[in-house]
Design a protein around this motif. Structure first.
Motif, PDB file in Angstrom:
ATOM      1  N   THR A 268      43.672  23.508  40.513  1.00 35.40           N
ATOM      2  CA  THR A 268      44.160  24.883  40.581  1.00 35.40           C
ATOM      3  C   THR A 268      42.984  25.813  40.846  1.00 35.40           C
ATOM      4  OG1 THR A 268      46.010  24.484  39.080  1.00 35.40           O
ATOM      5  CG2 THR A 268      45.293  26.770  39.329  1.00 35.40           C
ATOM      6  N   PHE A 269      43.171  26.721  41.794  1.00 35.98           N
ATOM      7  CA  PHE A 269      42.152  27.717  42.114  1.00 35.98           C
ATOM      8  C   PHE A 269      42.754  29.093  41.899  1.00 35.98           C
ATOM      9  CE2 PHE A 269      40.226  30.575  45.332  1.00 35.98           C
ATOM     10  CZ  PHE A 269      38.925  30.553  44.857  1.00 35.98           C
ATOM     11  N   ASN A 270      42.115  29.909  41.089  1.00 36.53           N
ATOM     12  CA  ASN A 270      42.572  31.276  40.867  1.00 36.53           C
ATOM     13  C   ASN A 270      42.074  32.163  41.999  1.00 36.53           C
ATOM     14  OD1 ASN A 270      44.074  30.932  38.478  1.00 36.53           O
ATOM     15  ND2 ASN A 270      42.213  30.936  37.244  1.00 36.53           N
ATOM     16  N   THR A 271      42.974  32.480  42.911  1.00 35.02           N
ATOM     17  CA  THR A 271      42.621  33.251  44.100  1.00 35.02           C
ATOM     18  C   THR A 271      42.591  34.740  43.771  1.00 35.02           C
ATOM     19  OG1 THR A 271      43.778  31.604  45.438  1.00 35.02           O
ATOM     20  CG2 THR A 271      43.212  33.690  46.505  1.00 35.02           C
ATOM     21  N   PRO A 272      41.432  35.400  43.843  1.00 37.19           N
ATOM     22  CA  PRO A 272      41.385  36.835  43.530  1.00 37.19           C
ATOM     23  C   PRO A 272      42.073  37.656  44.607  1.00 37.19           C
ATOM     24  CG  PRO A 272      39.257  36.078  44.360  1.00 37.19           C
ATOM     25  CD  PRO A 272      40.106  34.861  44.211  1.00 37.19           C
ATOM     26  N   TRP A 273      42.712  38.708  44.186  1.00 37.16           N
ATOM     27  CA  TRP A 273      43.323  39.672  45.102  1.00 37.16           C
ATOM     28  C   TRP A 273      42.522  40.960  45.045  1.00 37.16           C
ATOM     29  CZ3 TRP A 273      49.407  39.732  45.005  1.00 37.16           C
ATOM     30  CH2 TRP A 273      49.875  38.482  45.436  1.00 37.16           C
ATOM     31  N   GLY A 274      41.968  41.351  46.159  1.00 38.19           N
ATOM     32  CA  GLY A 274      41.173  42.575  46.212  1.00 38.19           C
ATOM     33  C   GLY A 274      39.693  42.270  46.111  1.00 38.19           C
ATOM     34  N   PRO A 275      38.843  43.170  46.597  1.00 34.91           N
ATOM     35  CA  PRO A 275      37.392  42.930  46.644  1.00 34.91           C
ATOM     36  C   PRO A 275      36.681  43.316  45.360  1.00 34.91           C
ATOM     37  CG  PRO A 275      37.923  44.950  47.781  1.00 34.91           C
ATOM     38  CD  PRO A 275      39.226  44.401  47.316  1.00 34.91           C
ATOM     39  N   TRP A 276      37.279  42.968  44.212  1.00 35.71           N
ATOM     40  CA  TRP A 276      36.687  43.353  42.929  1.00 35.71           C
ATOM     41  C   TRP A 276      35.711  42.333  42.337  1.00 35.71           C
ATOM     42  CZ3 TRP A 276      37.789  39.869  39.113  1.00 35.71           C
ATOM     43  CH2 TRP A 276      38.936  39.076  39.274  1.00 35.71           C
ATOM     44  N   PRO A 277      35.735  41.025  42.718  1.00 34.17           N
ATOM     45  CA  PRO A 277      34.816  40.078  42.072  1.00 34.17           C
ATOM     46  C   PRO A 277      33.360  40.375  42.386  1.00 34.17           C
ATOM     47  CG  PRO A 277      36.646  38.900  43.092  1.00 34.17           C
ATOM     48  CD  PRO A 277      36.705  40.310  43.587  1.00 34.17           C
ATOM     49  N   LYS A 278      32.512  40.096  41.437  1.00 33.12           N
ATOM     50  CA  LYS A 278      31.081  40.277  41.632  1.00 33.12           C
ATOM     51  C   LYS A 278      30.503  39.179  42.517  1.00 33.12           C
ATOM     52  CE  LYS A 278      26.822  41.106  38.984  1.00 33.12           C
ATOM     53  NZ  LYS A 278      26.247  41.249  37.624  1.00 33.12           N
ATOM     54  N   ASN A 279      31.010  37.951  42.361  1.00 27.46           N
ATOM     55  CA  ASN A 279      30.559  36.846  43.186  1.00 27.46           C
ATOM     56  C   ASN A 279      30.892  37.113  44.653  1.00 27.46           C
ATOM     57  OD1 ASN A 279      31.386  34.165  44.640  1.00 27.46           O
ATOM     58  ND2 ASN A 279      29.940  33.553  43.034  1.00 27.46           N
ATOM     59  N   GLU A 280      29.905  36.956  45.523  1.00 26.71           N
ATOM     60  CA  GLU A 280      30.069  37.336  46.932  1.00 26.71           C
ATOM     61  C   GLU A 280      31.172  36.549  47.624  1.00 26.71           C
ATOM     62  OE1 GLU A 280      27.475  37.423  51.106  1.00 26.71           O
ATOM     63  OE2 GLU A 280      26.507  36.911  49.202  1.00 26.71           O
ATOM     64  N   LYS A 281      31.219  35.238  47.408  1.00 25.45           N
ATOM     65  CA  LYS A 281      32.207  34.416  48.096  1.00 25.45           C
ATOM     66  C   LYS A 281      33.610  34.699  47.573  1.00 25.45           C
ATOM     67  CE  LYS A 281      29.197  32.598  50.708  1.00 25.45           C
ATOM     68  NZ  LYS A 281      29.160  33.016  52.141  1.00 25.45           N
ATOM     69  N   LEU A 282      33.738  34.878  46.260  1.00 29.36           N
ATOM     70  CA  LEU A 282      35.046  35.230  45.709  1.00 29.36           C
ATOM     71  C   LEU A 282      35.477  36.615  46.172  1.00 29.36           C
ATOM     72  CD1 LEU A 282      34.661  33.886  42.056  1.00 29.36           C
ATOM     73  CD2 LEU A 282      35.996  32.879  43.922  1.00 29.36           C
ATOM     74  N   ARG A 283      34.518  37.527  46.321  1.00 25.44           N
ATOM     75  CA  ARG A 283      34.841  38.865  46.814  1.00 25.44           C
ATOM     76  C   ARG A 283      35.352  38.795  48.254  1.00 25.44           C
ATOM     77  NH1 ARG A 283      30.463  41.018  45.599  1.00 25.44           N
ATOM     78  NH2 ARG A 283      29.352  41.165  47.594  1.00 25.44           N
ATOM     79  N   GLU A 284      34.773  37.902  49.060  1.00 31.21           N
ATOM     80  CA  GLU A 284      35.240  37.766  50.438  1.00 31.21           C
ATOM     81  C   GLU A 284      36.668  37.208  50.475  1.00 31.21           C
ATOM     82  OE1 GLU A 284      33.852  35.867  54.726  1.00 31.21           O
ATOM     83  OE2 GLU A 284      32.685  35.476  52.913  1.00 31.21           O
ATOM     84  N   ILE A 285      36.944  36.228  49.610  1.00 26.45           N
ATOM     85  CA  ILE A 285      38.309  35.708  49.531  1.00 26.45           C
ATOM     86  C   ILE A 285      39.269  36.804  49.097  1.00 26.45           C
ATOM     87  CG2 ILE A 285      39.829  34.126  48.268  1.00 26.45           C
ATOM     88  CD1 ILE A 285      37.499  32.148  48.170  1.00 26.45           C
ATOM     89  N   GLY A 286      38.891  37.562  48.055  1.00 30.19           N
ATOM     90  CA  GLY A 286      39.744  38.640  47.561  1.00 30.19           C
ATOM     91  C   GLY A 286      39.987  39.714  48.605  1.00 30.19           C
ATOM     92  N   THR A 287      38.964  40.018  49.382  1.00 28.03           N
ATOM     93  CA  THR A 287      39.116  41.023  50.427  1.00 28.03           C
ATOM     94  C   THR A 287      40.089  40.560  51.499  1.00 28.03           C
ATOM     95  OG1 THR A 287      36.879  41.867  50.056  1.00 28.03           O
ATOM     96  CG2 THR A 287      37.886  42.366  52.181  1.00 28.03           C
ATOM     97  N   ASN A 288      39.989  39.288  51.881  1.00 22.07           N
ATOM     98  CA  ASN A 288      40.935  38.761  52.857  1.00 22.07           C
ATOM     99  C   ASN A 288      42.349  38.700  52.291  1.00 22.07           C
ATOM    100  OD1 ASN A 288      39.762  37.553  55.597  1.00 22.07           O
ATOM    101  ND2 ASN A 288      38.167  37.430  54.042  1.00 22.07           N
ATOM    102  N   MET A 289      42.483  38.433  50.993  1.00 18.44           N
ATOM    103  CA  MET A 289      43.806  38.451  50.389  1.00 18.44           C
ATOM    104  C   MET A 289      44.378  39.865  50.365  1.00 18.44           C
ATOM    105  SD  MET A 289      44.852  35.449  49.812  1.00 18.44           S
ATOM    106  CE  MET A 289      46.279  35.794  48.788  1.00 18.44           C
ATOM    107  N   ALA A 290      43.513  40.868  50.219  1.00 16.08           N
ATOM    108  CA  ALA A 290      43.985  42.256  50.309  1.00 16.08           C
ATOM    109  C   ALA A 290      44.495  42.550  51.713  1.00 16.08           C
ATOM    110  CB  ALA A 290      42.860  43.218  49.933  1.00 16.08           C
ATOM    111  N   LEU A 291      43.820  42.011  52.715  1.00 11.75           N
ATOM    112  CA  LEU A 291      44.284  42.177  54.091  1.00 11.75           C
ATOM    113  C   LEU A 291      45.612  41.447  54.309  1.00 11.75           C
ATOM    114  CD1 LEU A 291      40.898  41.727  55.965  1.00 11.75           C
ATOM    115  CD2 LEU A 291      42.149  43.863  55.624  1.00 11.75           C
TER     116      LEU A 291
END
Length: 347
Positions: A268-291
């Motif tokens: 299981t991977f907790n996919t972040p929504w939005g560019p809020w994570p501090k970790n750069e790679k997680l922030r990129e995933i979250g930003t794309n999920m916002a898109l």
């Protein structure tokens, strides 16, 4: 053999292998307190290929709420649209999965499979990428909607069919069956997995991937009066009325075990929504999920809320818009559990 230009969708950025490590971690994601902005290097899929594969006689669609939906099989069975906006969203989701998996197309140790089936292929982007990476494989993508490229690479073909009907392929045929984000079009998940087992070659693999229909927050920033929480409450209520399958690891694993699969692996991977994570790679995933959410909230909700709940279209659109604004709010830190399971058919 003519020289075909490379598909734009295959020109993915380089994904560091360390990204795959994130899938093993359920640790809380630390929020970024600095300024942020939306960004993306995403490029949508395009043309180019070699063999005609989809008949044009089934391109008969339903238009509703300003969106286009499939008509094939049981009309309205798959409750998401299939228009150009949705196709762009599906390709962006594929990009997100590549980031989650460190650039890999799958987790199962499939080696070099001879026959591959991609269930719910959508735009066909996964099937085309797999076919390009494995020229020795024969890849078949199947979907309710004929939205795949008319021309594809030599070892990839597309079929239009309903996976809940009896499968037409030979038994013990596929060395790898890939099933991703298909629950919106399935009413009997166990039957789907049973058929996958029947048509998998002994020793072959089946891999399942689904987003949860729940969102979580580790720091309490998602409260009941947010539009995002209201959106999911309303969406789940609507989906229950149309017989939606709600994926979870327990249900998915039990379906595989009941069918007869062994060596089942669950992640299981907790996919972040939005560019809020501090970790750069997680922030990129979250930003794309916002898109993804800019079109995704309406894609998942409009037909379900207007058909099943009788909501006014503008009311449903407003809820979708406000929920997306919550995702862009840097003070709301939410994640969407994403489930990956794969198993092997015994020899």
């Amino acid at each position: 053999m003519p020289n075909y230009p490379p598909r734009e969708s295959s020109l993915h950025p380089t994904y560091p292998t360390s990204m795959a490590g994130f899938i093993h971690s359920n640790e809380p994601i630390e929020a970024n307190e600095s300024d942020w902005e939306i960004f993306s290097d995403y490029s949508s899929a395009s043309e180019a290929g070699s063999n005609l594969s989809v008949a044009s006689s089934i391109r008969d669609y339903v238009y509703e709420n300003g969106r286009r939906y499939h008509r094939y099989g049981d009309e309205g069975k798959y409750i998401l649209p299939n228009d150009e906006t949705e196709q762009d969203r599906l390709d962006l989701i594929h990009h997100v999965f590549l980031m989650i998996l460190g650039g890999e197309l799958h987790l199962a140790p499939v080696g070099n499979p001879k026959n591959v089936l991609d269930c719910g292929t959508g735009t066909g982007i996964w099937a085309l990428d797999f076919g390009e990476q494995h020229p020795e494989s024969t890849v078949t993508g199947v979907d309710l909607s004929p939205i795949q490229p008319v021309w594809s690479v030599p070892n990839v073909r597309f079929d239009v069919d309903d996976l809940e009907k009896e499968w037409v392929w030979p038994q013990d045929h596929f060395d790898f069956i890939h099933i991703r984000c298909i629950c919106n079009g399935i009413r009997d998940y166990q039957q789907l997995i049973n058929q996958a087992f029947t048509h998998t070659n002994p020793g072959g693999w089946v891999e399942l991937t689904e987003f949860s229909f729940e969102i979580v927050s580790n720091d309490g920033t998602l409260v009941p009066n947010t539009a995002l929480a209201q959106y999911f409450d309303t969406l789940v209520n609507a989906y229950k009325r149309v017989g939606q399958v709600f994926p979870c690891p327990k249900m998915m694993r039990e379906s595989m075990e009941n069918a007869g699969f062994v060596d089942i692996v669950e992640k299981t991977f907790n996919t972040p929504w939005g560019p809020w994570p501090k970790n750069e790679k997680l922030r990129e995933i979250g930003t794309n999920m916002a898109l993804v959410g800019s079109a995704g909230f309406e894609a998942y909700a409009l037909a379900a809320m207007t058909r099943a709940l009788g909501m006014d279209l503008m009311e449903a659109k407003d809820l979708c818009h406000r929920a997306h604004m919550d995702v862009l709010n840097r003070n709301i830190h939410v994640m969407n559990p994403t489930y990956f399971l794969y198993g092997r058919k015994p020899e």
